[in-house]
Design an enzyme around this catalytic site. Sequence first.
Site, short mmCIF file in Angstrom:
data_model
loop_
_atom_site.label_atom_id
_atom_site.label_comp_id
_atom_site.label_asym_id
_atom_site.label_seq_id
_atom_site.Cartn_x
_atom_site.Cartn_y
_atom_site.Cartn_z
N LYS A 77 -2.60 -28.23 -12.39
CA LYS A 77 -3.98 -27.87 -12.02
C LYS A 77 -4.13 -28.18 -10.54
CE LYS A 77 -4.09 -29.32 -16.55
NZ LYS A 77 -3.77 -28.06 -17.16
N HIS A 99 -9.92 -34.81 -21.43
CA HIS A 99 -8.73 -34.13 -20.92
C HIS A 99 -8.10 -34.83 -19.73
CE1 HIS A 99 -6.57 -30.34 -19.48
NE2 HIS A 99 -6.19 -30.48 -20.74
N ASP A 115 -3.08 -52.12 -12.25
CA ASP A 115 -3.77 -53.21 -11.55
C ASP A 115 -4.94 -52.70 -10.70
OD1 ASP A 115 -2.07 -55.12 -12.60
OD2 ASP A 115 -0.62 -54.89 -10.98
N LYS A 131 -5.82 -37.26 -17.42
CA LYS A 131 -4.48 -37.84 -17.50
C LYS A 131 -4.39 -38.90 -16.40
CE LYS A 131 -3.96 -33.25 -18.76
NZ LYS A 131 -4.27 -33.39 -20.15
N ASP A 188 -4.74 -23.97 3.25
CA ASP A 188 -4.43 -24.04 4.68
C ASP A 188 -3.43 -25.15 5.04
OD1 ASP A 188 -6.24 -22.01 4.98
OD2 ASP A 188 -7.90 -23.35 5.50
N HIS A 216 1.58 -25.86 -16.27
CA HIS A 216 0.52 -26.73 -16.77
C HIS A 216 -0.20 -27.45 -15.65
CE1 HIS A 216 -1.20 -30.17 -19.14
NE2 HIS A 216 -1.45 -29.18 -19.96
#
Length: 1807
Positions: A1256, A858, A865, A860, A1261, A1254
Site C-alpha cells: 500500500k 487492518h 519499546d 500491521k 516526485d 499486497h
Amino acid sequence: MPGPDDDVREPTAAARTNNSGYGLRAAPSSITSGLDSVVSVNSYRSSELNAEEVNVDDQECADSDILESPNDGMTIMNDDDADLSEEEEEVMENSIDFSVNRATVTKAGVIPCCVFVGRVRWGTTDWEIYFGQKQLLRLHFNLHLYSLFNRHKLLRGVHLPCTIWREKRAEKRVMDVYVVQDYIRQLLKDRDLRNSEPLLSFLEVSPSRAMLRLGPSLKEGYVHMRINGPFQLPLYTCFNRTIEALYRHLYRAWMRIAFVSAIVGFIFPICLVIVTSLPTFFSPQKELVNSDSGTKEVSTKLNTAGVFLGLAVLGGILFFAVFVYKFFQHRLGVIRRWVVLKPSCFAAYRNRNDREPSEVFLFDKNFTARKGSYRQGVSWMPSGLVVGSKAGDIEIDTGHYYTRLTAFVALMGVCYGIMRLSNSIYDFEYLSLDKSMGVPITNASGYENWTESRDAEYCGYYFIVPKGTTVYVESKDDSAVISQLQMPSSNSMTANLGFFWQSDSMGYSLNVITNAVGAGTMVSVVKPIDAKNDRFFESGTNYSMPTVGNLTLEGVKTDIDVQSFSNVESFCAITVRIAPLTWRSYVYYILFLFAGGIIAPVVGFLANYFVTYLGIWHPHVRRDHWFRCVRRLQKLKRQETSTRFNSFAPQHISTIDDDESATITAKAKAAKLAIGNTPTSNINQVVDSVVKQEAETASRMGTGNLAPASSRVDSSTQSEDSFEAPKPPPSSVSWHVDAEDTYAAMYKAISNAKYEILIAGWWVCPDLFLLRPGRKLPPREADEDPDGQQVNKTMLRQVLMKKAEAGVKIYVLIYREVKLALTLNSAYTKRSLMVHPNIRVLRDPIFQIQSLGFWSHHEKIVCIDQSLAFVGGLDLCFGRYDHHGHPISDPSDDPVWTGKDYSNPIIKDFVRVNKPFEDLIDRASQPRMPWHDVHCSISGPPVQDVAYHLIQRWNFVCSKNDYQLRTGWCICFRSRRFKFLPKCLVPMDFNGWTLQYPSSDPEPMRDGSTRTTIPLVREDSLSMVEPFQVVQSVNPMYPCTATGPQWPPTSSLHPINPMRPPLTSASTTTGPLDDGEVLRAQRGESILQVFHPSANICNIQVCRSVSMWSAGVPTEASIQAAYMDVIANSKHFLYIENQFFVSGMDGNGIVRNRILQALVDRIERAVQRDEKFRVYVVMPLLPAFEGNIRSHELTNLHAVMHWQFATICRGRYSLFEALKGVTNHPENYVAFFGLRKYGIMPNGCAATEQIYIHSKLMIADDRCAILGSANINDRSMNGDRDSEIALVIEDMQYEDGVMNEKPYRRGVAASKLRLQLFREHLGLADDDLSVADPTSDHTWQAIKSTASSNTKIFEAVFDCAPSNRMRAFVNFQSIEVTQIFENQRMNVLKVPGRSHVWDAQNLKDGDYAPWTDVNGVPIAADRVDLRDFEVDNYRDKKKKLFSMDHDGWCYARNFSIFQEVRTMKTDYKKREKLQHLVADRLMAQVRRRRWVKKGLLPPRDPRESSFSLASDDEEHGRFYSLWRRLQQGDFSRSNSVSTPTNFSQLDTDGGISGSVSVGGTNHGRRLYNSNSMPSNASILGDNPTTRPPVLGDAPSYPNSPSVASFQHTPQSPAIATGARSVRSARTSSLLCTGAGVRTRGNTRSARGSFYGMFSVTGNRNLDTDDESSDAGSEYGGGHGIRASLKRWYSTMDVLDFGRRSKFNAEYFDTDEDHLHSDDPLLEDGRGSYHAATREGLLTEEAVEGSDDEDAECQIGHVQTAATVRKEDETRARAQLSEIRGHLVEFPLDFLVEEILKPSVLPADIHI
C-alpha cells in the site's frame, strides 16, 4: 511498592536523616514574596550531604537508564517490570522522608483555609503533596479504623494533637506546620502504620512513582472517576448532534435524579413496610386461654409459618433494593480508583499498589480541562474536574464522599417531610362524643370494682370498619393507642402486632403506608384510665359518619401490655380522626414521592455547592491542585507543532546539522552568543568557565542543599517568556521490500527488546518462521546434526516466549474475524500465544453491529519499546514470506515454505490454520503465489504516535470489556463481565520529564544543620501560582542512525557531567522559581538507544483511519486527506502500488473516497499546462479471492473485479472516461501494470503465477512517500470502516538526480525505494540507472514496452488468465482443458447383464453433466480428445473416504458430497469416516472420476497406484484380495456390471460421445437434463489398438513430492533389481529434453508393476521389457503368486516401516552435491533445470508424502497459474528466456463484455 529488583535505591546513611537535600534552590518567587499576608515560621532540617555521595548517586542514575552497549541477547529490566506480584513489600524505616515545605492560605470559598505543602522523599524520587486540616482528620480516623480491623486494637501510639482538632482561622492554622510535620513523622516511625494503606495513600506513595520510563507522576491519589467515552453510555448515537450533545451532557445528572427518585418512590415505602411488618412475622403471638384453675392466662407461641414467610419477604425486598442500587450504580458508572496523572494520560489503578492500570485516559493535543460546576452539567460535582478529548471525557471527583453525605442528609430530610406531609391528602372526620352526656368511672358498668393502683389500666372501645371502605384512623391524644384486633374466639381479643402504634411514636407518621385498614377489620382505641377526667358511655353506642358510615362502639379494657383485650359494658370517650382512603389519596401520595425524588438530589446538589462555597470542608483543595497540574500539561500540549491532514498525531520536523555545527549552535545558545559572529573557541571558553564557576559554587556552599543527581533535579531554569523549545530529535526511516528483509529486521528488533513489544495485525500466525533456511537463517549450531534437517528456532511464538521469559511485556492486538467469512482462527492465535503472564492478547471486535460485522482492524504494526516501529502492508502470517526472486516452487530438501506457508489463495484459501504443517495445495504440480509487499521501520518521535494509536485501541478494547465502565442496560449483577480482564497500557515518556521543586533560602544553625523559612502564601487567584514549570535542555540527545549525521554531537557540552544539560546563562543558577513543581525535560537520560540500520532522516507524519467503533474517537480519515494532498501537490510523477484500486469521482454516490478525483484533477492540470506527468499504477492481476473466474455464478472475486474496472476504465465515473474529456492520449499520463513469474515445478512442468501485490504505497516526485496498511478503497479510506494506519514520509536529505531529463534534487529515502522497486520489477541490476528519470519519454516507453513484451510471451506460452483476449466467458472455451471429470448415476431398476447399471444417461435434473470441470461446469464435447487424457486412479486421503475402485471411480450419495469433501477439511476423525462409509459407500447413487492431461500427473511409485496390494482398502487381506482378483481375471470392480466408460464414451476421433455442447458458452454448474443427451454413442470396438492408453503409459517414480501419504512398503526383488536402470533411463531422458520436461512416449517402467503387466481387461501385456516380464511372471497364476509374496516379505527391511519426521515427510530428498537455487533453469544463464535430476525424484527409496490431497484448482483450468505441455516446452524455453523482470500489462479488457457485479451482495463490502 517496588520489588527487590526495582530501580529504587535505598539512600545512604546520610541521606536517611537528611530532610533538606532537595537540590540547590532559588529564592522565592517575586510574586510569592510580594504578598502582604506572609507569615514566616521555622522548620528544622537535618545535616548536610557529602558531595562524593552525590556524585556516586549521579553515576548510578546515569547508568540505570542508558544502555551504553548491546545487551548480547539479555534483557535489561525496567524498574516497574521486576516484580509482578500483587503483594506489596514492607516499607523499611527511614525509607520515606517527610517534611512540610510551606503553608498556603487559599480563599477558594467564603472561609479561607490553610493548605500545607508537604515534601515526600522515597528512594530517589521526591514529590509534593497538598492537604488541609480536614484531610488530617480523615487520615487519623482511617488509621483508627485500620488499627481496629487489621490490628484488632485501638490506635494508642500516636495521637492527633489537639491544635489540629480545634477549628481556627487559616492564618493561625499555619502555625501548626511543625505539629503536622512531627505528627506525620511519628506515624512513619510506627512499623504497622508506616505500611498501612491510609498513610501511604495520604503520602501518595505507589509503585508508579518508580516507573521512570512512564514519566513522572505529577499527582496521585484515590478519587472517584467516570469515563464518558463511546460505548460507556447506552444509545450514545442520536439522529441529531445537538440532541446527542445534550444527552451526553445531562445523562449522568438525570441518572442521579432517577436513582434518588427510585429510592424515595420505591425503596423508602418498602423499607417502611418492612419496619412495621417485622413484628408481625418474628414476634411471638399472645393468646388468652383457659387454665386448669379456671382463670384466663396469656399463652405465647411462635408462628413458624410467619417466620419463614417473613424471611422470604425480607429476602425479596432486599434483593429488589440491591437490584435498584446496582442498576443505577452501573448507570452512573462511578468507580473508585487510584489515579495517577502522567504527562501523557490519566492512569487509573484498582488499588494503590497495582503495577498495571485498569483504565487509561490518553491526552490528545487539544484536550480540555474545566472545574466541575452547575454549568458543566455532566455530573454537577463542585469538588471535581472534567478533562475532555476527542475520545470522550473523564471526570475526577475529589470530594465524592462529601457529596454522598449531603445527598444522604437531603434524602433523609425529604423522606421525613413526605411522612409529615402525607396527612394533608386525607379528608378527616372526627369521632368525638359529648363528655357531658357520659358518666364517671364510679358509675360506669363493668368498673364497679375498679380501684386506682400502680399498674395502669386501659379503657376504650373498638369498632368494625363498614363494608366497602378503607379507613385511616389516628388520634391527637398522645396517650391513645390504636390497634387492630383479631376476631374474638370468646370474650377476649388479641391485638395484631402488625397494626400497633401510639400517637406520639414514629408510627404516627407512617400514615397511609401502615395504618390503613380494610372493611371488616376490628380497630381498637384505648387510653390509660383517668378517673378524674374520663367519661364513660354504654357499650354498643352507634356513631354515624357521612363518609365512613355507621360505627358501633363496643367497650374494651386491657392491661399495661395492651395485648389482650376483654369486653366491658361501657367505654371511655376518646376522640379520633377517621379518613376514608380513595384513589385521590393514592395519587396524591405518589405525587409526593415523585416530587420528593426530584427535590432530594437537587437539594443534595445545592447543599454540596453551598457547603463547598462556604469552605466548611476542603475537597476543593485537592481539586485545585489536580486542576492546576492538568492545566499546565494542557499548555505544554499546545506548544507542540500543529498537525497535518487533520491527523491525531502532531507534525514532527526533523533538522539536520553536522556534528560540529550542532555543537557550536548548542554552546552558543548556552552562552547567549551570536552564532555567526562568535568564534568557536570563544564559545567553548565561555561554556567551560560557566561550568567551572558552577562547580566552585557547589563546593563552596556544600552539598547540604543539593539533591543526588540520580533524582534528575537541576537548578537551571528558563522563564515562561524566554522559553524556547529545543530542536526535536530527528525521525528516520528504513525500507523493507518483501517479507524476507522485513521479517529479518523484525526478528532482530524483537530479540533486542528491553521493555515491551506491541503487535497489531489483521492476522498473526504464531507458527510463522521469521527466518528461513538457505536465506537468512543463521548457520547450524555446534550441537546440531550436520546431516539432519536444521532446527529453525525463529518461530514467532518461540521468539515471543523467549522475550516474555526475559521479562519483556508483549501485547498482541488482533482482529476477531467473522467466522462465516474468514478462516483466520484468531482464537487459535490467542491460545497459542497466551502461554506466559507477560504475553497478553486481545481480539476485537467482540460484537459489532455496523454492517453486520464486515469491517475489520487492518493495521500491521510491530512496535519495540515504543522507540522503533514497523509499519506497512505485511502481516505476520502464512503466505507472506517472499524475497526479490519470487519463486513459484520450493523444490529444496530443506524447504523455505513449510506447510501452509506454501499457499495460493486463488486455488485454495487458508483453512485449518491450527495445523500449520499441513499442505494446502500440491507442491509438485501447483505453484505458490509469490507475494510482494513493502514495509518500513521508523525511529524518532513518530514512533510514539504509532504507539499512541495502538495503545489507544488497546485501551479502548479494555474499556469496552470493563463492566465497571459500561452503562449498558443489561449489566446489573455480573461482578466481572469477563473472567480475565486485560490491563491497559500507558505510553512511555520520551521527553524525559522530571519534577523539580523550589525551596526557601537555607539558614545555618549552630548544630550544623540548616533552617528553612516556610512562607505563608495567600492565593487569591489560582493563576498566580503554577504547580510546575518546564525547563528543557538546549540540545536534546537522541540516538544516532547508521547513516547521516551523528546525533547527539560527539563532543560533550559539559566536560564534568556529559549528561547534564547546558546552562542558559550564569544568572539562571540563582534565578527565582515559581512556587510549585518544575517539570524539566532531560531527553538524554530517557530515550532508549535505538539501533536503526540503513535509515535516512526525514519528516514523518502519522495518519490513520478510525472511528467510534474501532478506536472510540470521532471518525478520522487523515489517510485519504494525505493521499489527496500529495497527489494535488505532486509535480512530476506518481508511483502507486496497491492491493486494490477502487475510488470515485464527484457525483458517484456509491464510492465515497475521492482519490480518483484528485488524480483526474492533477492530470487535467498537467494537460492544461502542457506538463509531463506520469502515473504508474501496479496492482494484482486478480484479487486473491478463492473463486472460479470463468463461472457465471458471480462471487466476491467478480465483485472486486467489477469495482476495480469501474474505477479504471468502465463506466462514466472511471479514470479513462474522465480523461477522455481532458486529453486524446490518456495513455501518455497513466498506465496500469501487474506482476507475473514463471518457473519449473517439481513434477517437471513449466508453470506461471501472478505475483500478488499486497503493498500500500505511493511515491511522489522522489521526495514524498505514503506507506501503510490502507488500500485504495472505501473500506480503508473513509475512516468509519476498517481501521488503518499510514505514514507520510517526506525527505530531508537530497541528492543530485534527473527528472524529465533535467537536473533535479531528489530525496534520498523516496528515490532509494522507488529505484529498488523499479529494478526488481524490471529485472535490472542493483546499480542500473536507466530508470533514474521516471518522467522522461524514454523511461516511460521502455517500461511500457517491457510490460507489453512480457505479457505477450506469457500469453503465448501459458495462455493464462486474466488476459485482454478473454473479453467474455465464451472465450474460455478456446483455452486448453487440462483436467475433466466424468459423472454417472446408477439406475437400480435395470438388471446387470441386460443393460448398464451405471451410465451417464441415468443422470437427473440437478445432477452434473456427464463431463464437467472440478466445479461442475459442463465441458463441451468438441473441446476434449479423450486420447490425450489418462485416468487419475491414485487414492489420496480424501478419495479414501469414498468407495473407489481401480478404474478411478469414486462413489457417493449425490454430487454435492464431492464438492463438500473437496473444499472442506482432510483430517477426518473415525466417526466421520464411519459416516462416509455408511452413507456413501453403502448407499452410493452417483460416481465420478478424474481425467488428467497426459504429462501433468506427477510420477508415482507403482505401489501407490490403485493396483497396488497396499491400496485395496475394501478387502480384509492383501493376499485374499489379490487371489480373488486373479481368479476373476479382472482388476476392476466396475467391469462386472458395465463396460468401462473410458472406451464407450469415445467416438471415432477420440472425442467424447454423449457430452453436451454448450453452444459457444459455458454455464457455471449447469443443471444437466438427461433429455438433451444423445441417444446413441459412438463406441469403438474391442480392438485394443484403437483404445486410448488409460493406464501403463506413465513411468513411475517413487519419490515424487506430490505423492500423498503412504507408508513404506517392502520392496520386491524385481523393484530392487530394476532401480539402477530406471535412474539411468530417466537421467538420459531428462538430459535430452530441451524444455526440461521428461519424455513420455512409449517408454515403459523398468519396475515390476501392474502398469506393465496387465491391460485394462486383465490380460497380460506383451509389450514389456524383460525385467517387467520376469517380475510379472511371478504373479501370472495361482501357484506363482504365493512364492512371490513369500520372497517379497523375506527381503523387506523392517526399518522401512518407521515413519519419518514431519518435516521430511512433506518434502523430497535432494543430492548432497546439489546447489540450491531460487528459480529453475529456464531463466537466462542457467542450464537444464535441476528439479528433474534430483535424487529425490530418482531414488529407489519410498518416502512418506503429505497427508493432504492434491489440490484441485478452484477455477478449473483457467487460472492465474498455468502449466505448459511437454510437447510445447522446447519452444517455450526460448520464448521464456526473453522475459525481463516481472512486469506485465494489466488486462483492462478482461471480461469487458460481461457484468461482474453480483446482485445479492452489498456493494460496500467490496469497496
